[in-house]
Write a protein that holds these residues in place. Structure first.
Motif, PDB file in Angstrom:
ATOM      1  N   LEU A  15       0.725  -0.807  -0.461  1.00  0.00           N
ATOM      2  CA  LEU A  15      -0.208   0.286   0.382  1.00  0.00           C
ATOM      3  C   LEU A  15       0.799   1.356  -0.241  1.00  0.00           C
ATOM      4  CD1 LEU A  15      -2.902  -1.275   2.086  1.00  0.00           C
ATOM      5  CD2 LEU A  15      -3.489  -0.591   0.197  1.00  0.00           C
ATOM      6  N   ILE A  16       2.311   1.072   1.191  1.00  0.00           N
ATOM      7  CA  ILE A  16       2.647   2.061   0.660  1.00  0.00           C
ATOM      8  C   ILE A  16       3.306   1.889  -0.494  1.00  0.00           C
ATOM      9  CG2 ILE A  16       5.262   3.158   1.708  1.00  0.00           C
ATOM     10  CD1 ILE A  16       4.093   2.468   4.850  1.00  0.00           C
ATOM     11  N   ASP A  17       3.798   1.576  -1.234  1.00  0.00           N
ATOM     12  CA  ASP A  17       4.351   0.995  -2.456  1.00  0.00           C
ATOM     13  C   ASP A  17       3.624   2.177  -3.733  1.00  0.00           C
ATOM     14  OD1 ASP A  17       6.749  -0.236  -1.523  1.00  0.00           O
ATOM     15  OD2 ASP A  17       6.051  -1.774  -2.305  1.00  0.00           O
ATOM     16  N   ALA A  18       2.946   1.775  -3.325  1.00  0.00           N
ATOM     17  CA  ALA A  18       1.290   1.759  -4.454  1.00  0.00           C
ATOM     18  C   ALA A  18       0.790   4.179  -3.977  1.00  0.00           C
ATOM     19  CB  ALA A  18       0.071   1.321  -4.576  1.00  0.00           C
ATOM     20  N   ARG A  19       1.120   4.020  -2.725  1.00  0.00           N
ATOM     21  CA  ARG A  19       0.809   5.451  -2.546  1.00  0.00           C
ATOM     22  C   ARG A  19       2.256   6.702  -3.204  1.00  0.00           C
ATOM     23  NH1 ARG A  19      -2.756   9.148  -0.564  1.00  0.00           N
ATOM     24  NH2 ARG A  19      -1.498  10.588   1.082  1.00  0.00           N
ATOM     25  N   ILE A  20       3.522   5.426  -3.036  1.00  0.00           N
ATOM     26  CA  ILE A  20       4.275   6.742  -3.460  1.00  0.00           C
ATOM     27  C   ILE A  20       4.095   6.845  -4.769  1.00  0.00           C
ATOM     28  CG2 ILE A  20       7.228   6.267  -3.543  1.00  0.00           C
ATOM     29  CD1 ILE A  20       6.766   5.541  -0.698  1.00  0.00           C
ATOM     30  N   ALA A  21       4.242   5.693  -5.602  1.00  0.00           N
ATOM     31  CA  ALA A  21       3.665   5.508  -6.842  1.00  0.00           C
ATOM     32  C   ALA A  21       2.417   6.304  -7.379  1.00  0.00           C
ATOM     33  CB  ALA A  21       3.669   3.961  -7.540  1.00  0.00           C
ATOM     34  N   ALA A  22       2.207   6.945  -6.941  1.00  0.00           N
ATOM     35  CA  ALA A  22       0.178   7.252  -7.335  1.00  0.00           C
ATOM     36  C   ALA A  22       0.998   8.930  -7.210  1.00  0.00           C
ATOM     37  CB  ALA A  22      -0.181   6.830  -6.502  1.00  0.00           C
ATOM     38  N   LEU A  23       1.742   9.253  -6.516  1.00  0.00           N
ATOM     39  CA  LEU A  23       1.893  10.494  -6.118  1.00  0.00           C
ATOM     40  C   LEU A  23       2.651  10.759  -7.197  1.00  0.00           C
ATOM     41  CD1 LEU A  23       3.099  10.646  -2.580  1.00  0.00           C
ATOM     42  CD2 LEU A  23       1.577  12.347  -3.744  1.00  0.00           C
ATOM     43  N   GLY A  24       3.657  10.198  -7.787  1.00  0.00           N
ATOM     44  CA  GLY A  24       4.355  10.561  -9.275  1.00  0.00           C
ATOM     45  C   GLY A  24       5.120  11.901  -9.572  1.00  0.00           C
ATOM     46  N   ASP A  25       5.674  12.478  -7.717  1.00  0.00           N
ATOM     47  CA  ASP A  25       6.366  13.749  -8.201  1.00  0.00           C
ATOM     48  C   ASP A  25       7.450  13.682  -7.113  1.00  0.00           C
ATOM     49  OD1 ASP A  25       4.828  14.171  -6.130  1.00  0.00           O
ATOM     50  OD2 ASP A  25       3.411  15.480  -6.586  1.00  0.00           O
TER      51      ASP A  25
END
Length: 149
Positions: A15-25
């Motif tokens: 979930l944290i990996d996904a959160r980081i990827a979703a930010l993309g900045d």
């Protein structure tokens, strides 16, 4: 590093990996760097995701614990905020804490775009937070229960 989550649910680390990827900045890069420093400092850290609600896209807030919460990693439009649960009780000789300074319990580090956090100073805060959590937990275990009358 341990993941703690609901059985059958997505592991918190994913979930944290996904959160980081979703930010993309820059915020994702900053959160990833802070996370790496936390995990390097304390390999026994437990990663969790708490407070999943519509206002944060149901992505929740990354939480790192060892004997209690060390810190959370909140993401805002203009900053990444690391909030140390017992930050007011921690020495901060490098002056990383720059938010929540008026509080009696928590202290935070706001990291804005273009700012670089001092990795060694952050690691020292993490070690101090873990030591405080562990010592507080040990005291609770050794204190006798109050007498009932």
């Amino acid at each position: 590093m341990r993941d703690e989550g609901m059985p059958g649910a997505e592991p918190p680390s994913r979930l944290i990996d996904a959160r980081i990827a979703a930010l993309g900045d820059w915020r994702g890069e900053t959160l990833a760097r802070v996370r790496a420093l936390i995990r390097q400092t304390d390999p026994a850290v437990v990663e969790e995701v708490k407070w999943r609600k519509p206002s944060n896209g149901m992505l929740g807030v990354p939480v790192w614990s060892h004997g209690g919460i060390i810190c959370t990693g909140e993401v805002y439009r203009d900053k990444v905020k690391l909030t140390f649960a017992k930050g007011a009780a921690l020495a901060d000789p490098s002056g990383l804490f720059n938010a929540g300074l008026e509080g009696n319990v928590r202290r935070a580090i706001d990291i804005r775009e273009g700012e670089e956090i001092d990795g060694e100073a952050l690691k020292a805060l993490i070690r101090a937070a873990v030591a405080l959590n562990v010592s507080t937990a040990a005291k609770r275990r050794t204190q006798p229960a109050p007498a009932r009358t």
